[in-house]
Design a protein around this motif. Structure first.
Motif, PDB file in Angstrom:
ATOM      1  N   ASP A 117       0.913  -1.025  -0.266  1.00 13.97           N
ATOM      2  CA  ASP A 117       0.458   0.120  -0.004  1.00 13.97           C
ATOM      3  C   ASP A 117       0.965   1.265  -0.077  1.00 13.97           C
ATOM      4  O   ASP A 117       0.982   2.051   0.958  1.00 13.97           O
ATOM      5  CB  ASP A 117      -0.831  -0.201   0.868  1.00 13.97           C
ATOM      6  CG  ASP A 117      -1.792   1.308   1.592  1.00 13.97           C
ATOM      7  OD1 ASP A 117      -1.696   1.975   0.827  1.00 13.97           O
ATOM      8  OD2 ASP A 117      -2.544   1.267   2.709  1.00 13.97           O
TER       9      ASP A 117
ATOM     10  N   ARG B 114      -5.254   3.431  -3.950  1.00 12.97           N
ATOM     11  CA  ARG B 114      -5.399   2.731  -3.578  1.00 12.97           C
ATOM     12  C   ARG B 114      -5.428   1.008  -3.804  1.00 12.97           C
ATOM     13  O   ARG B 114      -5.485   0.176  -4.214  1.00 12.97           O
ATOM     14  CB  ARG B 114      -5.056   2.345  -1.269  1.00 12.97           C
ATOM     15  CG  ARG B 114      -5.575   1.145  -0.501  1.00 12.97           C
ATOM     16  CD  ARG B 114      -5.536   1.267   0.537  1.00 12.97           C
ATOM     17  NE  ARG B 114      -5.301   2.865   1.587  1.00 12.97           N
ATOM     18  CZ  ARG B 114      -5.727   3.373   2.099  1.00 12.97           C
ATOM     19  NH1 ARG B 114      -6.885   3.689   1.509  1.00 12.97           N
ATOM     20  NH2 ARG B 114      -4.734   4.163   3.022  1.00 12.97           N
TER      21      ARG B 114
ATOM     22  N   HIS C  36       3.809  -6.459   0.756  1.00  9.36           N
ATOM     23  CA  HIS C  36       2.831  -5.704   1.965  1.00  9.36           C
ATOM     24  C   HIS C  36       3.513  -6.250   3.147  1.00  9.36           C
ATOM     25  O   HIS C  36       3.205  -5.841   3.896  1.00  9.36           O
ATOM     26  CB  HIS C  36       1.565  -5.912   1.467  1.00  9.36           C
ATOM     27  CG  HIS C  36       0.652  -5.605   2.725  1.00  9.36           C
ATOM     28  ND1 HIS C  36       1.039  -4.727   3.174  1.00  9.36           N
ATOM     29  CD2 HIS C  36      -0.043  -6.705   3.557  1.00  9.36           C
ATOM     30  CE1 HIS C  36      -0.235  -4.225   4.433  1.00  9.36           C
ATOM     31  NE2 HIS C  36      -0.822  -5.689   4.409  1.00  9.36           N
TER      32      HIS C  36
END
Length: 265
Positions: free
Chosen positions: A128, A144, A171
């Motif tokens: 993100d 996003r 992530h």
């Protein structure tokens, strides 16, 4: 007790990586990890040194997934690499013509071609980035959502080929969201970030049965020291012109985010 059980266990058989390829954008070029004499190092060189492989790296700044398929892949296939890392897609999310289905098709074709020459592909799945590069709320949500769509396209491309490609999920990269892992532009990994990425890639390859004789050390060494003066110069020389250039492409994304409550696809 049998005689066979008294014999020492055989070490697991590992496959050497003779040729390593990296395809993709500016992160694969090494931006964020400058060398004292000029140029960039980055995770491809760090992983090359860890594996002892020959590196083939046609990556270029600004590349999109279509560039990987149509321009970089033809430069890699003749080398018949044992392993290829694909780091692309983020530039697609920053363009007004973002097309997740097109990204999926280009990646699936690239993976099929690499498998066809006996290569084990590894694809980067994205973090993100709004947790690193701060943006206003509506735009943050829009971008996003684009990264979510990009990751879904990556997942589908891997599944369509039988799921035998490695996936390096940024992530879940330990330390990946720490400020020190990012360069001054907040868009590219710092030297530490590149080292974290290269080490994680090496661990993934080890788990897949490949030999990584010298795992990457995350202690920074050999790069150029980044000072406050460098950071200030980047804002003037690189940062502001980049925002101006991207304005035309990001404008529709911003407008869509504001009008549609941040739902971008």
């Amino acid at each position: 007790m049998t005689v066979q059980s008294l014999l020492p266990a055989r070490p697991p058989v590992t496959r050497p990586i003779r040729t390593l390829a990296t395809l993709g954008d500016s992160t694969a070029v090494g931006l964020g990890d400058p060398l004292p004499g000029g140029g960039w190092r980055g995770f491809p060189v760090l992983l090359r040194d860890a594996t002892g492989a020959e590196l083939v790296n046609p990556a270029r700044t600004g590349a999109r997934m279509a560039d990987v398929r149509h321009t970089q892949l033809p430069a890699v296939l003749p080398a018949r690499p044992d392993v290829a890392l694909i780091c692309a897609g983020m530039n697609d999310t920053l363009r007004s013509d973002f097309d997740a289905a097109g990204v999926r098709a280009d990646l699936a074709a690239t993976l099929d071609a690499l498998r066809g020459v006996g290569c084990h592909p590894v694809v980067l799945r994205y973090h993100d980035h709004t947790r690193v590069f701060r943006l206003p709320g509506r735009l943050r949500e829009a971008l996003r959502n684009r990264v979510t769509a990009l990751n879904a396209a990556i997942d589908e491309a891997v599944r369509s080929g039988g799921g035998d490609a490695g996936i390096l999920d940024l992530h879940r990269l330990p330390g990946g969201y720490e400020r020190a892992a990012w360069s001054v532009d907040r868009l590219h990994p710092s030297e530490l970030g590149h080292r974290l990425l290269a080490r994680a890639a090496g661990e993934l390859l080890t788990g897949a049965g490949f030999a990584v004789p010298a795992p990457v050390d995350v202690r920074c060494a050999g790069g150029r020291e980044i000072t406050a003066a460098h950071r200030a110069a980047w804002i003037v020389v690189k940062g502001t012109p980049w925002l101006v250039r991207r304005g035309r492409d990001l404008g529709p994304v911003i407008l869509h985010g504001l009008l549609a409550g941040g739902r971008a696809g």
